[in-house]
Write a protein that holds these residues in place. Structure first.
Motif, PDB file in Angstrom:
ATOM      1  N   ALA A 171       0.845  -1.193   0.000  1.00  0.00           N
ATOM      2  CA  ALA A 171       0.000   0.000   0.000  1.00  0.00           C
ATOM      3  C   ALA A 171       0.880   1.242   0.000  1.00  0.00           C
ATOM      4  N   CYS A 172       0.441   2.249  -0.728  1.00  0.00           N
ATOM      5  CA  CYS A 172       1.135   3.528  -0.707  1.00  0.00           C
ATOM      6  C   CYS A 172       0.144   4.645  -0.986  1.00  0.00           C
ATOM      7  N   VAL A 173       0.491   5.817  -0.498  1.00  0.00           N
ATOM      8  CA  VAL A 173      -0.354   6.992  -0.663  1.00  0.00           C
ATOM      9  C   VAL A 173       0.519   8.152  -1.105  1.00  0.00           C
ATOM     10  N   ASP A 174       0.154   8.761  -2.225  1.00  0.00           N
ATOM     11  CA  ASP A 174       0.787   9.988  -2.693  1.00  0.00           C
ATOM     12  C   ASP A 174       0.091  11.111  -1.934  1.00  0.00           C
ATOM     13  N   LEU A 175       0.802  11.752  -1.042  1.00  0.00           N
ATOM     14  CA  LEU A 175       0.217  12.746  -0.154  1.00  0.00           C
ATOM     15  C   LEU A 175      -0.113  14.059  -0.839  1.00  0.00           C
ATOM     16  N   SER A 176       0.394  14.279  -2.038  1.00  0.00           N
ATOM     17  CA  SER A 176       0.176  15.555  -2.711  1.00  0.00           C
ATOM     18  C   SER A 176      -1.241  15.706  -3.229  1.00  0.00           C
ATOM     19  N   GLU A 177      -1.994  14.610  -3.411  1.00  0.00           N
ATOM     20  CA  GLU A 177      -3.338  14.746  -3.980  1.00  0.00           C
ATOM     21  C   GLU A 177      -4.458  14.490  -2.997  1.00  0.00           C
ATOM     22  N   PRO A 178      -4.648  13.560  -2.235  1.00  0.00           N
ATOM     23  CA  PRO A 178      -3.943  12.280  -2.149  1.00  0.00           C
ATOM     24  C   PRO A 178      -4.422  11.305  -3.219  1.00  0.00           C
ATOM     25  N   ALA A 179      -3.564  10.340  -3.491  1.00  0.00           N
ATOM     26  CA  ALA A 179      -3.881   9.236  -4.399  1.00  0.00           C
ATOM     27  C   ALA A 179      -3.420   7.970  -3.701  1.00  0.00           C
ATOM     28  N   TYR A 180      -4.105   6.866  -3.952  1.00  0.00           N
ATOM     29  CA  TYR A 180      -3.870   5.630  -3.207  1.00  0.00           C
ATOM     30  C   TYR A 180      -3.593   4.473  -4.150  1.00  0.00           C
ATOM     31  N   ARG A 181      -2.799   3.531  -3.645  1.00  0.00           N
ATOM     32  CA  ARG A 181      -2.560   2.279  -4.364  1.00  0.00           C
ATOM     33  C   ARG A 181      -2.415   1.189  -3.322  1.00  0.00           C
ATOM     34  N   CYS A 182      -3.082   0.064  -3.574  1.00  0.00           N
ATOM     35  CA  CYS A 182      -2.943  -1.093  -2.689  1.00  0.00           C
ATOM     36  C   CYS A 182      -3.152  -2.344  -3.536  1.00  0.00           C
ATOM     37  N   SER A 183      -2.414  -3.389  -3.194  1.00  0.00           N
ATOM     38  CA  SER A 183      -2.522  -4.638  -3.951  1.00  0.00           C
ATOM     39  C   SER A 183      -3.650  -5.538  -3.436  1.00  0.00           C
ATOM     40  N   CYS A 184      -4.403  -5.085  -2.450  1.00  0.00           N
ATOM     41  CA  CYS A 184      -5.507  -5.900  -1.930  1.00  0.00           C
ATOM     42  C   CYS A 184      -6.660  -5.927  -2.940  1.00  0.00           C
ATOM     43  N   PRO A 185      -7.571  -6.895  -2.806  1.00  0.00           N
ATOM     44  CA  PRO A 185      -8.675  -6.999  -3.766  1.00  0.00           C
ATOM     45  C   PRO A 185      -9.881  -6.108  -3.450  1.00  0.00           C
ATOM     46  N   SER A 186      -9.783  -5.265  -2.456  1.00  0.00           N
ATOM     47  CA  SER A 186     -10.924  -4.436  -2.052  1.00  0.00           C
ATOM     48  C   SER A 186     -11.360  -3.504  -3.173  1.00  0.00           C
ATOM     49  N   ARG A 187     -12.659  -3.299  -3.253  1.00  0.00           N
ATOM     50  CA  ARG A 187     -13.213  -2.347  -4.229  1.00  0.00           C
ATOM     51  C   ARG A 187     -13.456  -0.988  -3.593  1.00  0.00           C
ATOM     52  N   LYS A 188     -13.223  -0.881  -2.303  1.00  0.00           N
ATOM     53  CA  LYS A 188     -13.399   0.397  -1.623  1.00  0.00           C
ATOM     54  C   LYS A 188     -12.154   1.248  -1.846  1.00  0.00           C
ATOM     55  N   PHE A 189     -12.398   2.548  -1.934  1.00  0.00           N
ATOM     56  CA  PHE A 189     -11.302   3.435  -2.268  1.00  0.00           C
ATOM     57  C   PHE A 189     -11.375   4.683  -1.416  1.00  0.00           C
ATOM     58  N   PRO A 190     -10.439   4.960  -0.556  1.00  0.00           N
ATOM     59  CA  PRO A 190      -9.276   4.142  -0.255  1.00  0.00           C
ATOM     60  C   PRO A 190      -9.664   2.923   0.582  1.00  0.00           C
ATOM     61  N   CYS A 191      -8.857   1.906   0.458  1.00  0.00           N
ATOM     62  CA  CYS A 191      -9.110   0.672   1.200  1.00  0.00           C
ATOM     63  C   CYS A 191      -8.646   0.826   2.648  1.00  0.00           C
ATOM     64  N   LYS A 192      -8.963  -0.175   3.463  1.00  0.00           N
ATOM     65  CA  LYS A 192      -8.585  -0.121   4.885  1.00  0.00           C
ATOM     66  C   LYS A 192      -7.071  -0.085   5.064  1.00  0.00           C
ATOM     67  N   HIS A 193      -6.326  -0.692   4.134  1.00  0.00           N
ATOM     68  CA  HIS A 193      -4.863  -0.708   4.255  1.00  0.00           C
ATOM     69  C   HIS A 193      -4.278   0.694   4.052  1.00  0.00           C
ATOM     70  N   ALA A 194      -4.748   1.387   3.025  1.00  0.00           N
ATOM     71  CA  ALA A 194      -4.273   2.754   2.782  1.00  0.00           C
ATOM     72  C   ALA A 194      -4.654   3.660   3.951  1.00  0.00           C
ATOM     73  N   LEU A 195      -5.869   3.500   4.445  1.00  0.00           N
ATOM     74  CA  LEU A 195      -6.302   4.294   5.589  1.00  0.00           C
ATOM     75  C   LEU A 195      -5.502   3.958   6.847  1.00  0.00           C
ATOM     76  N   GLY A 196      -5.272   2.654   7.087  1.00  0.00           N
ATOM     77  CA  GLY A 196      -4.476   2.243   8.240  1.00  0.00           C
ATOM     78  C   GLY A 196      -3.069   2.785   8.177  1.00  0.00           C
ATOM     79  N   LEU A 197      -2.485   2.768   6.989  1.00  0.00           N
ATOM     80  CA  LEU A 197      -1.144   3.325   6.784  1.00  0.00           C
ATOM     81  C   LEU A 197      -1.133   4.821   7.100  1.00  0.00           C
ATOM     82  N   LEU A 198      -2.148   5.519   6.637  1.00  0.00           N
ATOM     83  CA  LEU A 198      -2.246   6.956   6.919  1.00  0.00           C
ATOM     84  C   LEU A 198      -2.460   7.221   8.408  1.00  0.00           C
TER      85      LEU A 198
END
Length: 193
Positions: A64-91
């Motif tokens: 999981a990673c988050v570009d803080l300038s926009e923000p924009a999110y990327r995660c390899s999990c199969p979730s269809r939610k955006f941002p996913c729990k992993h991106a949110l947990g990381l933040l």
């Protein structure tokens, strides 16, 4: 490389700001469940991007990673939610200052950032081309309209000039001299002479 050229640091977000990004209440709750350092053996931030590897139920961690300038999110999990729990947990970890600052990011993060930058550049180029095309079309349409007005004006002037170059407005041209026609004014009108 994009990270090397961007040395600004994004101001750290509060926990409430992070949770406000969640698509729904269940995502907020799930994000808080994965926002523990033990779930993220690999994690870091560069000031512009937060990244990490989250232990999931499978054998490979979610990237999981988050570009803080926009923000924009990327995660390899199969979730269809955006941002996913992993991106949110990381933040959430980042907002709690539980993610160490790093000089650089792993290759999978830099590749994602580079591909985003390429797409943004292509999009900007398309927008510029579209704007240039629209401006050229507008100029061409304006030129065509100007030519139409000039042609109509020339035709009107030719009609006014008459066949021998004299004016035919208000009367008949005879040898360049005007002779007025009688114009009926109403019943019993007297022709003028």
């Amino acid at each position: 490389m994009r990270l090397a050229s961007l040395r600004q640091v994004i101001e750290r977000w509060s926990r409430d700001q992070v949770l406000a990004l969640a698509p729904d209440a269940s995502s907020r709750k799930a994000a808080q469940g994965v926002a523990t350092p033990a779930k993220w053996p690999v994690r870091g931030h560069t000031g512009m991007v937060v990244y990490g590897e989250c232990k999931g139920s499978g054998s490979t961690p979610y990237l999981a990673c988050v570009d803080l300038s926009e923000p924009a999110y990327r995660c390899s999990c199969p979730s269809r939610k955006f941002p996913c729990k992993h991106a949110l947990g990381l933040l959430l970890l980042w907002s709690d200052e539980a993610i160490p600052a790093e000089a650089g990011a792993p290759q999978w993060v830099t590749e994602w950032l580079d591909s985003r930058a390429e797409r943004a550049a292509k999009s900007a180029a398309r927008a510029a081309t579209t704007a240039d095309t629209a401006a050229a079309e507008q100029t061409a349409a304006g030129n065509a309209a100007d030519e139409q007005v000039a042609a109509e004006q020339t035709a009107a002037e030719a009609t006014l000039a008459g066949p021998d170059g004299g004016s035919s407005v208000g009367g008949d041209s005879v040898g360049g001299a005007m002779r007025h026609r009688a114009t009926p004014v109403g019943r019993g009108a007297v022709p003028s002479g």
